[in-house]
Design a protein around this motif. Structure first.
Motif, PDB file in Angstrom:
ATOM      1  N   VAL A 108      18.937  55.079 -15.636  1.00 58.60           N
ATOM      2  CA  VAL A 108      18.875  56.538 -15.554  1.00 58.60           C
ATOM      3  C   VAL A 108      20.283  57.084 -15.353  1.00 58.60           C
ATOM      4  CG1 VAL A 108      17.968  58.519 -14.295  1.00 58.60           C
ATOM      5  CG2 VAL A 108      16.554  56.466 -14.597  1.00 58.60           C
ATOM      6  N   GLU A 109      20.656  58.054 -16.194  1.00 62.31           N
ATOM      7  CA  GLU A 109      21.947  58.717 -16.012  1.00 62.31           C
ATOM      8  C   GLU A 109      21.759  59.922 -15.087  1.00 62.31           C
ATOM      9  OE1 GLU A 109      23.460  59.289 -20.039  1.00 62.31           O
ATOM     10  OE2 GLU A 109      24.636  57.455 -19.799  1.00 62.31           O
ATOM     11  N   ASP A 110      21.951  61.129 -15.574  1.00 63.07           N
ATOM     12  CA  ASP A 110      21.821  62.303 -14.706  1.00 63.07           C
ATOM     13  C   ASP A 110      20.388  62.533 -14.245  1.00 63.07           C
ATOM     14  OD1 ASP A 110      24.576  63.197 -14.869  1.00 63.07           O
ATOM     15  OD2 ASP A 110      24.136  63.715 -16.943  1.00 63.07           O
ATOM     16  N   VAL A 111      19.459  62.527 -15.208  1.00 71.34           N
ATOM     17  CA  VAL A 111      18.084  62.929 -14.901  1.00 71.34           C
ATOM     18  C   VAL A 111      17.073  62.078 -15.659  1.00 71.34           C
ATOM     19  CG1 VAL A 111      16.403  64.825 -14.926  1.00 71.34           C
ATOM     20  CG2 VAL A 111      18.818  65.337 -14.619  1.00 71.34           C
ATOM     21  N   ALA A 112      16.023  61.662 -14.966  1.00 70.54           N
ATOM     22  CA  ALA A 112      14.801  61.159 -15.611  1.00 70.54           C
ATOM     23  C   ALA A 112      13.674  61.850 -14.858  1.00 70.54           C
ATOM     24  CB  ALA A 112      14.684  59.645 -15.516  1.00 70.54           C
ATOM     25  N   ALA A 113      13.362  63.055 -15.290  1.00 73.93           N
ATOM     26  CA  ALA A 113      12.404  63.883 -14.565  1.00 73.93           C
ATOM     27  C   ALA A 113      11.277  64.308 -15.492  1.00 73.93           C
ATOM     28  CB  ALA A 113      13.094  65.124 -13.993  1.00 73.93           C
ATOM     29  N   SER A 114      10.107  64.511 -14.905  1.00 77.46           N
ATOM     30  CA  SER A 114       8.930  64.943 -15.644  1.00 77.46           C
ATOM     31  C   SER A 114       8.702  63.983 -16.821  1.00 77.46           C
ATOM     32  CB  SER A 114       9.101  66.399 -16.096  1.00 77.46           C
ATOM     33  OG  SER A 114       7.863  66.933 -16.517  1.00 77.46           O
ATOM     34  N   ASP A 129      21.713  55.695 -10.691  1.00 74.81           N
ATOM     35  CA  ASP A 129      22.904  55.998  -9.911  1.00 74.81           C
ATOM     36  C   ASP A 129      22.465  56.676  -8.607  1.00 74.81           C
ATOM     37  OD1 ASP A 129      26.064  56.401 -10.248  1.00 74.81           O
ATOM     38  OD2 ASP A 129      25.252  58.219  -9.306  1.00 74.81           O
ATOM     39  N   PRO A 130      23.246  56.587  -7.547  1.00 72.90           N
ATOM     40  CA  PRO A 130      22.852  57.283  -6.308  1.00 72.90           C
ATOM     41  C   PRO A 130      22.638  58.784  -6.504  1.00 72.90           C
ATOM     42  CG  PRO A 130      24.658  55.768  -5.875  1.00 72.90           C
ATOM     43  CD  PRO A 130      24.473  55.792  -7.359  1.00 72.90           C
ATOM     44  N   SER A 131      23.334  59.374  -7.490  1.00 70.00           N
ATOM     45  CA  SER A 131      23.208  60.810  -7.727  1.00 70.00           C
ATOM     46  C   SER A 131      22.225  61.162  -8.838  1.00 70.00           C
ATOM     47  CB  SER A 131      24.586  61.404  -8.068  1.00 70.00           C
ATOM     48  OG  SER A 131      25.485  61.224  -6.993  1.00 70.00           O
ATOM     49  N   SER A 132      21.570  60.170  -9.427  1.00 72.07           N
ATOM     50  CA  SER A 132      20.561  60.450 -10.447  1.00 72.07           C
ATOM     51  C   SER A 132      19.393  61.212  -9.834  1.00 72.07           C
ATOM     52  CB  SER A 132      20.041  59.148 -11.068  1.00 72.07           C
ATOM     53  OG  SER A 132      21.062  58.436 -11.726  1.00 72.07           O
ATOM     54  N   ILE A 133      18.727  62.038 -10.654  1.00 71.17           N
ATOM     55  CA  ILE A 133      17.541  62.775 -10.234  1.00 71.17           C
ATOM     56  C   ILE A 133      16.328  62.158 -10.913  1.00 71.17           C
ATOM     57  CG2 ILE A 133      16.357  64.989 -10.264  1.00 71.17           C
ATOM     58  CD1 ILE A 133      18.758  64.957  -8.409  1.00 71.17           C
ATOM     59  N   LEU A 134      15.320  61.788 -10.115  1.00 71.09           N
ATOM     60  CA  LEU A 134      14.105  61.182 -10.658  1.00 71.09           C
ATOM     61  C   LEU A 134      12.872  61.848 -10.063  1.00 71.09           C
ATOM     62  CD1 LEU A 134      16.294  58.644  -9.904  1.00 71.09           C
ATOM     63  CD2 LEU A 134      14.614  57.414 -11.246  1.00 71.09           C
ATOM     64  N   GLY A 135      11.787  61.815 -10.835  1.00 70.01           N
ATOM     65  CA  GLY A 135      10.512  62.323 -10.326  1.00 70.01           C
ATOM     66  C   GLY A 135      10.010  63.515 -11.102  1.00 70.01           C
ATOM     67  N   SER A 136       9.686  64.584 -10.377  1.00 70.31           N
ATOM     68  CA  SER A 136       9.094  65.797 -10.961  1.00 70.31           C
ATOM     69  C   SER A 136       7.807  65.455 -11.711  1.00 70.31           C
ATOM     70  CB  SER A 136      10.091  66.494 -11.908  1.00 70.31           C
ATOM     71  OG  SER A 136       9.622  67.775 -12.267  1.00 70.31           O
ATOM     72  N   ILE A 137       6.932  64.722 -11.015  1.00 69.00           N
ATOM     73  CA  ILE A 137       5.667  64.282 -11.622  1.00 69.00           C
ATOM     74  C   ILE A 137       4.660  65.414 -11.490  1.00 69.00           C
ATOM     75  CG2 ILE A 137       3.862  62.512 -11.562  1.00 69.00           C
ATOM     76  CD1 ILE A 137       6.019  60.705 -10.168  1.00 69.00           C
ATOM     77  N   TYR A 218      11.240  66.252  -6.851  1.00 66.88           N
ATOM     78  CA  TYR A 218      12.133  65.227  -7.397  1.00 66.88           C
ATOM     79  C   TYR A 218      13.175  64.841  -6.347  1.00 66.88           C
ATOM     80  CZ  TYR A 218      14.437  69.678  -8.538  1.00 66.88           C
ATOM     81  OH  TYR A 218      14.956  70.945  -8.483  1.00 66.88           O
ATOM     82  N   TRP A 219      13.768  63.641  -6.549  1.00 58.56           N
ATOM     83  CA  TRP A 219      14.633  63.046  -5.545  1.00 58.56           C
ATOM     84  C   TRP A 219      15.888  62.446  -6.178  1.00 58.56           C
ATOM     85  CZ3 TRP A 219       9.399  62.406  -6.016  1.00 58.56           C
ATOM     86  CH2 TRP A 219       8.604  62.903  -4.980  1.00 58.56           C
ATOM     87  N   ALA A 220      16.915  62.264  -5.346  1.00 54.05           N
ATOM     88  CA  ALA A 220      18.113  61.536  -5.769  1.00 54.05           C
ATOM     89  C   ALA A 220      17.837  60.035  -5.679  1.00 54.05           C
ATOM     90  CB  ALA A 220      19.300  61.922  -4.893  1.00 54.05           C
ATOM     91  N   GLY A 221      18.749  59.243  -6.235  1.00 53.28           N
ATOM     92  CA  GLY A 221      18.557  57.815  -6.428  1.00 53.28           C
ATOM     93  C   GLY A 221      18.014  57.026  -5.253  1.00 53.28           C
ATOM     94  N   ASP A 222      18.692  57.067  -4.107  1.00 53.44           N
ATOM     95  CA  ASP A 222      18.271  56.245  -2.965  1.00 53.44           C
ATOM     96  C   ASP A 222      16.887  56.638  -2.454  1.00 53.44           C
ATOM     97  OD1 ASP A 222      20.491  54.456  -2.666  1.00 53.44           O
ATOM     98  OD2 ASP A 222      21.674  56.120  -1.870  1.00 53.44           O
ATOM     99  N   SER A 223      16.614  57.927  -2.419  1.00 53.82           N
ATOM    100  CA  SER A 223      15.293  58.382  -1.976  1.00 53.82           C
ATOM    101  C   SER A 223      14.213  57.961  -2.965  1.00 53.82           C
ATOM    102  CB  SER A 223      15.279  59.906  -1.809  1.00 53.82           C
ATOM    103  OG  SER A 223      16.169  60.313  -0.794  1.00 53.82           O
ATOM    104  N   ALA A 224      14.535  58.013  -4.257  1.00 52.56           N
ATOM    105  CA  ALA A 224      13.581  57.582  -5.278  1.00 52.56           C
ATOM    106  C   ALA A 224      13.260  56.098  -5.124  1.00 52.56           C
ATOM    107  CB  ALA A 224      14.135  57.864  -6.676  1.00 52.56           C
ATOM    108  N   ILE A 225      14.264  55.302  -4.779  1.00 50.63           N
ATOM    109  CA  ILE A 225      14.042  53.865  -4.556  1.00 50.63           C
ATOM    110  C   ILE A 225      13.170  53.652  -3.326  1.00 50.63           C
ATOM    111  CG2 ILE A 225      15.189  51.704  -3.907  1.00 50.63           C
ATOM    112  CD1 ILE A 225      17.570  52.650  -5.639  1.00 50.63           C
ATOM    113  N   ALA A 226      13.432  54.402  -2.256  1.00 51.82           N
ATOM    114  CA  ALA A 226      12.640  54.270  -1.037  1.00 51.82           C
ATOM    115  C   ALA A 226      11.166  54.602  -1.281  1.00 51.82           C
ATOM    116  CB  ALA A 226      13.209  55.183   0.051  1.00 51.82           C
ATOM    117  N   LEU A 227      10.911  55.497  -2.232  1.00 41.62           N
ATOM    118  CA  LEU A 227       9.526  55.882  -2.560  1.00 41.62           C
ATOM    119  C   LEU A 227       8.902  54.968  -3.613  1.00 41.62           C
ATOM    120  CD1 LEU A 227      10.006  59.751  -2.670  1.00 41.62           C
ATOM    121  CD2 LEU A 227       8.661  58.488  -0.976  1.00 41.62           C
TER     122      LEU A 227
END
Length: 302
Positions: A108-114, A129-137, A218-227
């Motif tokens: 994932v680069e900047d965003v993998a959302a929705s 990346d730690p600053s990547s944005i993931l989620g928005s399900i 949606y969350w940044a990288g580390d939080s997305a990993i924790a979830l």
């Protein structure tokens, strides 16, 4: 003695010939084809194509058919878009991976959302990346109400339909609560399909409760990993070298370009695109598309 010399000479000749072979054909060379999936999904106008299955199918097939491939890497940078195109791309990746028996690594680069995250779920691993944005399900839809604007301008709306709900949510008519209720029911149905896909793909790796994971947040990288929405922090080059060696080859598989691109399944600048340029009627749609695309990216701070 002569036989031994002949063996040595043959071996030496083979080594010399091997040097002239492309690196990917040499024994022991690890190859991981890379496919980039970037942009809004399914947002297509003549001059502003988005990600669709039709647009990426050939590239995916080439990547999964690559000789000596050890895996396929997908680099995703998408804020989402059409749920249908997102799921179709996801399914094609899963089908090809099963057919070719190749693991899929998603970066994932900047965003993998929705819808972008839906596609990312096709990977065996999601690396960000730690600053990547993931989620928005979640599922979102929007419109505008112009009924007061056209009234003040003295414009008379004339709409002719057959079917009680054919003009549902028409932006030039007052909003009907029953129509909104019907739309929300459809959205809940699509949302549940998305949730089921994520649960099936991520399985026991998901660590958050449904009312936390599937609210559209949606969350940044580390939080997305924790979830459990992603697996690790990393980048493509370092990760692939660590797994497959410093000499791993990472050819980028892209759509053909240029004058002959039409021969390979990609539309050349021609009929569709040139006619759009020739007609000023298409420009308002292009402007609206550009604004909508900008708004989708802006939602995630980009």
């Amino acid at each position: 003695m002569a036989e031994k010399l002949n063996d040595r000479e043959s071996s030496g000749l083979a080594d010399k010939l091997m040097q002239y072979l492309p690196a990917r054909f040499r024994p022991g060379t690890a190859v991981v084809p890379v496919v980039r999936l970037s942009g809004v999904i399914g947002a297509v106008t003549p001059l502003r194509p988005g990600l669709t299955l039709a647009g990426v199918a050939r590239v995916l097939e080439r990547a999964f058919s690559y000789r000596h491939a050890k895996a396929v890497a997908l680099v995703i940078n998408s804020p989402g878009g059409s749920p249908v195109q997102s799921r179709q791309i996801y399914l094609r990746i899963k089908q090809l991976a099963a057919e070719k028996k190749l693991p899929v690594l998603v970066f994932v680069e900047d965003v993998a959302a929705s819808g972008g995250y839906m596609i990312a779920c096709a990977g065996d691993e999601i690396i960000c990346d730690p600053s990547s944005i993931l989620g928005s399900i979640g599922v979102v839809g929007g419109s505008f109400g112009f009924q007061e604007a056209i009234r003040r301008l003295g414009i008379e709306r004339r709409l002719y339909t057959s079917g009680e709900h054919k003009a549902m949510l028409d932006p030039f008519l007052p909003e009907n609560p029953d129509d909104v209720m019907r739309l929300k029911a459809i959205q809940r149905e699509i949302h549940q399909i998305f949730i089921s896909l994520v649960k099936e793909s991520r399985g026991a790796r998901l660590k958050g409760a449904d009312d936390a994971l599937f609210t559209g947040e949606y969350w940044a990288g580390d939080s997305a990993i924790a979830l459990g929405l992603a697996d690790s922090i990393g980048d493509l080059r370092s990760t692939l070298r660590a797994r497959y060696g410093d000499k791993v080859l990472t050819p980028v598989i892209a759509q053909p370009t240029g004058l002959l691109s039409g021969l390979f399944g990609r539309k050349s600048p021609g009929a569709g695109q040139l006619s759009a340029l020739e007609s000023m009627a298409g420009l308002p749609d292009e402007l609206i598309s550009a604004v909508e695309t900008r708004a989708i990216w802006a939602k995630f701070g980009f």
